[in-house]
Design an enzyme around this catalytic site. Structure first.
Site, PDB file in Angstrom:
ATOM      1  N   LEU A   1      27.584  21.918  55.322  1.00 41.52           N
ATOM      2  CA  LEU A   1      28.975  22.226  55.637  1.00 41.52           C
ATOM      3  C   LEU A   1      29.357  23.141  54.436  1.00 41.52           C
ATOM      4  O   LEU A   1      30.274  23.970  54.587  1.00 41.52           O
ATOM      5  CB  LEU A   1      29.958  21.272  55.751  1.00 41.52           C
ATOM      6  CG  LEU A   1      29.340  20.084  56.990  1.00 41.52           C
ATOM      7  CD1 LEU A   1      30.335  18.863  56.685  1.00 41.52           C
ATOM      8  CD2 LEU A   1      29.557  20.758  58.213  1.00 41.52           C
ATOM      9  N   HIS A   2      28.968  22.999  53.365  1.00 38.28           N
ATOM     10  CA  HIS A   2      29.237  23.756  52.019  1.00 38.28           C
ATOM     11  C   HIS A   2      28.209  23.775  50.792  1.00 38.28           C
ATOM     12  O   HIS A   2      27.573  22.461  50.858  1.00 38.28           O
ATOM     13  CB  HIS A   2      30.708  23.120  51.602  1.00 38.28           C
ATOM     14  CG  HIS A   2      31.205  23.764  50.337  1.00 38.28           C
ATOM     15  ND1 HIS A   2      31.779  24.741  50.449  1.00 38.28           N
ATOM     16  CD2 HIS A   2      31.307  23.114  49.108  1.00 38.28           C
ATOM     17  CE1 HIS A   2      32.210  25.294  49.176  1.00 38.28           C
ATOM     18  NE2 HIS A   2      31.973  24.026  48.639  1.00 38.28           N
TER      19      HIS A   2
ATOM     20  N   ASN B   1      27.405  24.815  42.994  1.00 42.54           N
ATOM     21  CA  ASN B   1      26.277  24.678  42.214  1.00 42.54           C
ATOM     22  C   ASN B   1      26.145  23.118  41.880  1.00 42.54           C
ATOM     23  O   ASN B   1      24.966  22.856  41.447  1.00 42.54           O
ATOM     24  CB  ASN B   1      26.708  25.307  40.838  1.00 42.54           C
ATOM     25  CG  ASN B   1      25.406  25.349  39.717  1.00 42.54           C
ATOM     26  OD1 ASN B   1      24.427  25.446  39.959  1.00 42.54           O
ATOM     27  ND2 ASN B   1      25.999  25.277  38.549  1.00 42.54           N
TER      28      ASN B   1
ATOM     29  N   GLY C   1      25.818  20.862  44.230  1.00 43.63           N
ATOM     30  CA  GLY C   1      25.277  20.149  45.298  1.00 43.63           C
ATOM     31  C   GLY C   1      25.831  20.754  46.698  1.00 43.63           C
ATOM     32  O   GLY C   1      26.688  21.482  46.717  1.00 43.63           O
ATOM     33  N   GLY C   2      25.342  20.064  47.865  1.00 40.25           N
ATOM     34  CA  GLY C   2      25.669  20.392  49.076  1.00 40.25           C
ATOM     35  C   GLY C   2      26.685  19.115  49.709  1.00 40.25           C
ATOM     36  O   GLY C   2      26.690  18.100  49.212  1.00 40.25           O
TER      37      GLY C   2
ATOM     38  N   ASP D   1      43.691  17.335  43.558  1.00 39.73           N
ATOM     39  CA  ASP D   1      43.354  18.638  44.177  1.00 39.73           C
ATOM     40  C   ASP D   1      44.001  18.447  45.687  1.00 39.73           C
ATOM     41  O   ASP D   1      43.288  18.562  46.384  1.00 39.73           O
ATOM     42  CB  ASP D   1      41.874  18.900  44.130  1.00 39.73           C
ATOM     43  CG  ASP D   1      41.351  20.105  44.713  1.00 39.73           C
ATOM     44  OD1 ASP D   1      42.228  20.967  44.469  1.00 39.73           O
ATOM     45  OD2 ASP D   1      40.131  20.311  44.791  1.00 39.73           O
TER      46      ASP D   1
END
Length: 909
Positions: free
Chosen positions: A232-233, A236, A238-239, A365
């Site tokens: 999905l994304h 740097n 991680g995924g 966030d």
């Protein structure tokens, strides 16, 4: 959002600048300050400090060693590498400070280069093996992030990769200039720097590396009770993956964290943040507004969380789909319907944040991409890796442009600021401007009230919070911890010289679409641009987009550099600066290795501007450099950096000088573009991403413009046929929306803009229709004009914003009359005030991503100035080779100039 921009916000509170300029400072390593040892040379290259022994000749390419380091281990690792390499006279380079190392390992740093702290250059494979076997035990146990592009040597921080030692460049298969290595047949090919280890086909892996390659890959995922379905994304750190829990069949989201990578400015890595998210989700367990935590596990040093997969759509995507100001004909009912939806979503988000706050958690966030809206309207807050306990009183460590709180905000005030930004951005999504001028909050609120059926009081509380008027700054004791966004501060960042963005409201900018308003705006914008000139620097004269630093010579060119600014100032009557022209001449005469050749990205554009400014002798010298590059005919076909722009420039100089050699070179460019263009269906129906781009600068509209200008010179009908084929290629990649406007189809959105969108294509269609009628093109031109009449664009710039729309709409009117003749042009000029910032008393405009101001042609004030000049100046103002459409009566050329070329293929449908 392009996360690269955040790193370029560190040096200055108002303008993008290269983070490499932060070599000194308190965090610099001792070796970065010291002179070269006897018999050595010291130099600086981009972010690196380089040490090379005088008597050692390196090969141009080979196996290099990278040393990884964490912030804690870096100083000791550098000491040990220095003590090893200097006595043995082995060349090496390193990042000069902890600040630069942090940026290199930040959350959105480039994954293909992240982790590299020191690079060692062995002279051959024997030296490679010797360094690895001798230095490996010295560094064993030192911590550092895994370098994704390399092969790891053992369990320590040493990695190897085959690549370039020296700077050589080639033209890639898609026509781009890239760093190069030599293949097995002696050809230069791109030195691919991807986040995966690969050995070039013609290179044999040394035997001593084979065991390490066999060990690569670490622990397998096969034994896990989860299936990883799709990414999905990536960052740097991680995924993030969509997956399935094989035990229950439940859909899950799997979040990965790499140790020592994905740093934020407080030095925390992705693993620490994932642990924080795990603790937060456990604390919030049972709330319907957060995803449920399923599991956590470690595989091959990588940490994972398994969370509930929330059905729904990110609010950021829903906003793009629904926002009515981008629609050409949104009536009162549409505006009212959107307003009701937006207010309802906001209220549910506000309640969800309050629920989290009741548990004592600061989210840290809150922004549209971290809000999921379900099909039933359920709101779920995701991404808690920046969360804190309110009693900690921390500053924000993660944030998103337009939603990041000023540094003095603490605790719940961080989320309150983000909520205020969300309320305003749902109606006027320009809150990214607030760090440049906090007073924009009131201006944007007033604009939102004018456009939407909301009462003025709806925004009063949000404006007070955003401007700091009575807003709380607390919610816990201050700890003094540093603040940042995803690895780098955003708009509230303090610059190194101590300046701060203004906290008080400046006078609200206005732009009047009449002659007096034009003269006032022109003088103010020119003064703002000239006030920021830095003639003492070699890399750039005027601050602009980060592309100034992305390629050698980027600060000189037409799009992002000095040439474009000087051109815009001159054609709009804002004046000349001989000292600035001399700055450009000196550097263009001795360009850096790797400086691009193209019209907008390189030396051809500089030559054009120098000639325009009356420096023909110098311009022709620059042109000679371009033609001296043997492989220029292999460049891409585009207008930005390829053969279309080069061919147009060569035609210009051939016509101006009568030089047959320049004419012949121009013919070669035209013939190359014609032979490689292909038929109308030679391109896919999607632009960008994995596909070639459509549009004026990178698409087929550039070749069409080249053929049209040659047709006006020669009268050859075949050139019109070629132009038509090129236009059809771009129209193939356009979509006609239900509302009647046309944009370039990028698969998930349509783009109207000048550079890569439909409006740039429309400029060329208008030129074509001046020579030959075409019903399809006429219909497309009308739909494209509608795309330029929208009431909102996210940025003001010429290439990708509102200024490009003004240029397009003004182009067919006589000079100085566009706003008077066309009320849409007048309205668009007034709307530019949404983005304008009063900086040092003058009118300035933000660049790409709105994080910083820009003065360049493509993204900043020079481009806005040129667009306003096209509408309001009493002399013609236009981009090179894009004067107002005209019907030409070309004379049949003499045979020496050009005969109809058999090399021009006949295009087919």
């Amino acid at each position: 959002m392009d996360k690269r921009y955040e790193a370029y916000c560190l040096m200055d509170a108002f303008f993008y600048d290269a983070p490499a300029r932060a070599h000194g400072g308190e965090t610099a390593f001792e070796q970065a300050r010291c002179p070269a040892p006897d018999g050595w040379k010291r130099s600086e290259l981009d972010d690196w400090v380089v040490f090379r022994p005088d008597d050692v000749a390196l090969p141009l390419q080979g196996w290099k060693i990278h040393v990884s380091a964490s912030l804690d281990s870096a100083a000791q690792i550098l000491d040990e590498v220095w003590d090893y390499c200097v006595p043995r006279r082995i060349s090496f380079k390193f990042l000069p400070s902890k600040d630069v190392l942090l940026l290199a390992n930040a959350k959105y740093a480039h994954r293909g280069s992240s982790g590299k702290f020191v690079t060692i250059y062995p002279v051959d494979e024997d030296a490679l093996e010797r360094v690895l076997t001798e230095l490996g035990p010295v560094l064993h146990g030192r911590s550092g992030p895994y370098i994704l592009s390399d092969l790891r040597w053992g369990e320590g921080p040493l990695y190897v990769r085959y690549g370039a030692f020296g700077e050589r460049y080639c033209v890639s298969p898609d026509g781009e200039v890239e760093l190069a290595i030599e293949d097995g047949e002696g050809r230069l090919v791109p030195d691919v720097r991807a986040p995966v280890f690969r050995v070039p086909d013609w290179v044999e892996l040394p035997g001593f590396l084979e065991p390490h390659l066999a060990a690569r890959g670490g622990a397998a995922l096969a034994d896990l009770p989860y299936r990883f379905e799709k990414a999905l994304h990536f960052s740097n750190g991680g995924g993030i993956y969509a997956g399935e829990d094989l035990r229950t069949g439940d859909r899950v989201v799997l979040k990965e964290a790499r140790p020592h990578a994905g740093l934020t400015a407080d030095g925390r890595d992705a693993v620490a943040r994932l642990q924080r998210e795990r603790e937060t989700l456990e604390r919030l367990r049972g709330l319907d507004c957060v995803p449920a935590l399923h599991d956590h596990f470690v595989v091959g040093e990588h940490h994972f969380l398994a969370e509930e997969f929330v059905e729904g759509t990110e609010l950021s995507h829903l906003f793009v789909d629904r926002y009515p100001l981008v629609l050409p004909n949104a009536d009162e009912a549409v505006m009212a319907g959107y307003t009701s939806w937006a207010v309802g979503v906001y209220e549910r988000v506000e309640r969800a944040v309050a629920d989290v706050h009741e548990r004592g958690v600061v989210i840290g966030d809150v922004q549209p991409s971290n809000i999921i809206v379900g099909p039933d309207g359920r709101v779920v807050l995701i991404d808690f890796e920046g969360a804190t306990d309110v009693t900690e009183g921390r500053r924000q460590v993660l944030g998103t442009q337009g939603f990041t709180a000023p540094k003095e905000r603490r605790g719940f005030a961080v989320d309150d600021y983000a909520l205020a930004c969300l309320k305003l951005s749902l109606f006027m999504p320009l809150t990214g401007l607030l760090p440049l001028d906090a007073g924009k909050a009131g201006q944007l609120a007033r604009e939102a009230v004018r456009m939407f059926p909301v009462p003025r009081a709806f925004f009063d509380g949000a404006v007070r919070i955003l401007t700091g008027d009575g807003a709380s700054t607390g919610g816990g004791a201050s700890t003094g911890d540093g603040a940042s966004t995803d690895g780098a501060p955003t708009g509230d960042s303090a610059p190194t010289d101590g300046r701060r963005a203004p906290a008080a409201a400046a006078p609200e900018p206005r732009l009047r679409p009449d002659r007096d308003g034009w003269l006032e705006a022109r003088d103010s914008m020119a003064a703002a641009i000239l006030a920021e000139a830095t003639p003492e620097r070699d890399d750039r004269l005027f601050p602009g987009d980060i592309e100034q630093f992305d390629t050698p010579g980027g600060g000189l060119g037409l799009a992002y550099g000095a040439a474009g600014v000087l051109y815009a100032l001159d054609v709009t009557g804002a004046g000349r600066r001989p000292d600035h022209e001399e700055w450009l001449i000196r550097r263009a005469m001795r360009p850096e290795p790797g400086t691009r050749l193209g019209l907008y990205d390189g030396l051809h554009g500089i030559a054009y501007v120098l000639d325009h400014l009356g420096h023909r002798h110098e311009a022709l010298k620059v042109l000679d450099q371009c033609l001296g590059e043997r492989r220029w005919q292999e460049l891409g076909l585009d207008l930005r950096g390829g053969l279309s722009g080069i061919g147009l420039n060569l035609l210009h100089f051939a016509s101006a000088t009568g030089d047959p050699a320049l004419h012949d070179a121009a013919v070669k460019a035209v013939d190359a573009v014609a032979s490689r263009l292909g038929p109308a269906d030679a391109v896919p129906e999607i632009s960008g991403g994995a596909h070639p781009y459509a549009g004026l600068l990178r698409g087929s509209a550039g070749p069409a413009l080249l053929f049209l200008r040659w047709y006006e010179r020669t009268g050859e009908p075949q050139l019109l046929d070629l132009a038509a084929a090129a236009v059809r290629q771009d129209l193939r990649r356009c979509l006609l929306r239900e509302e009647g406007d046309m944009g370039v189809n990028e698969g998930w959105r349509t783009m109207p803009y000048l550079a890569d969108g439909s409006v740039g294509i429309g400029l060329v269609i208008d030129d074509y229709l001046a020579h030959r009628e075409d019903d399809r093109f006429r219909t497309a031109a009308a739909a494209i004009r509608m795309a330029a009449e929208g009431r909102f664009y996210i940025e003001p710039g010429l290439f990708d914003g509102l200024a490009g729309m003004i240029l397009h709409l003004s182009r067919t009117h006589p000079p100085g009359t566009a706003a008077e003749r066309d009320p849409v042009v007048a309205d668009q000029i007034r709307r530019l005030a949404r983005y304008a910032v009063v900086h040092k008393g003058h009118l300035a405009f933000p660049g790409e991503e709105l994080l910083r101001l820009s003065t360049d042609l493509a993204t900043g004030s020079a481009g806005v100035l040129l667009a306003l000049g096209a509408a309001l100046h009493d002399s013609p103002v236009h981009l090179p080779f894009l004067a107002a459409p005209r019907v030409a009566t070309p004379a049949r050329p003499a045979p020496r100039e050009r005969t109809p070329s058999h090399s021009l293929p006949v295009p087919t449908e």
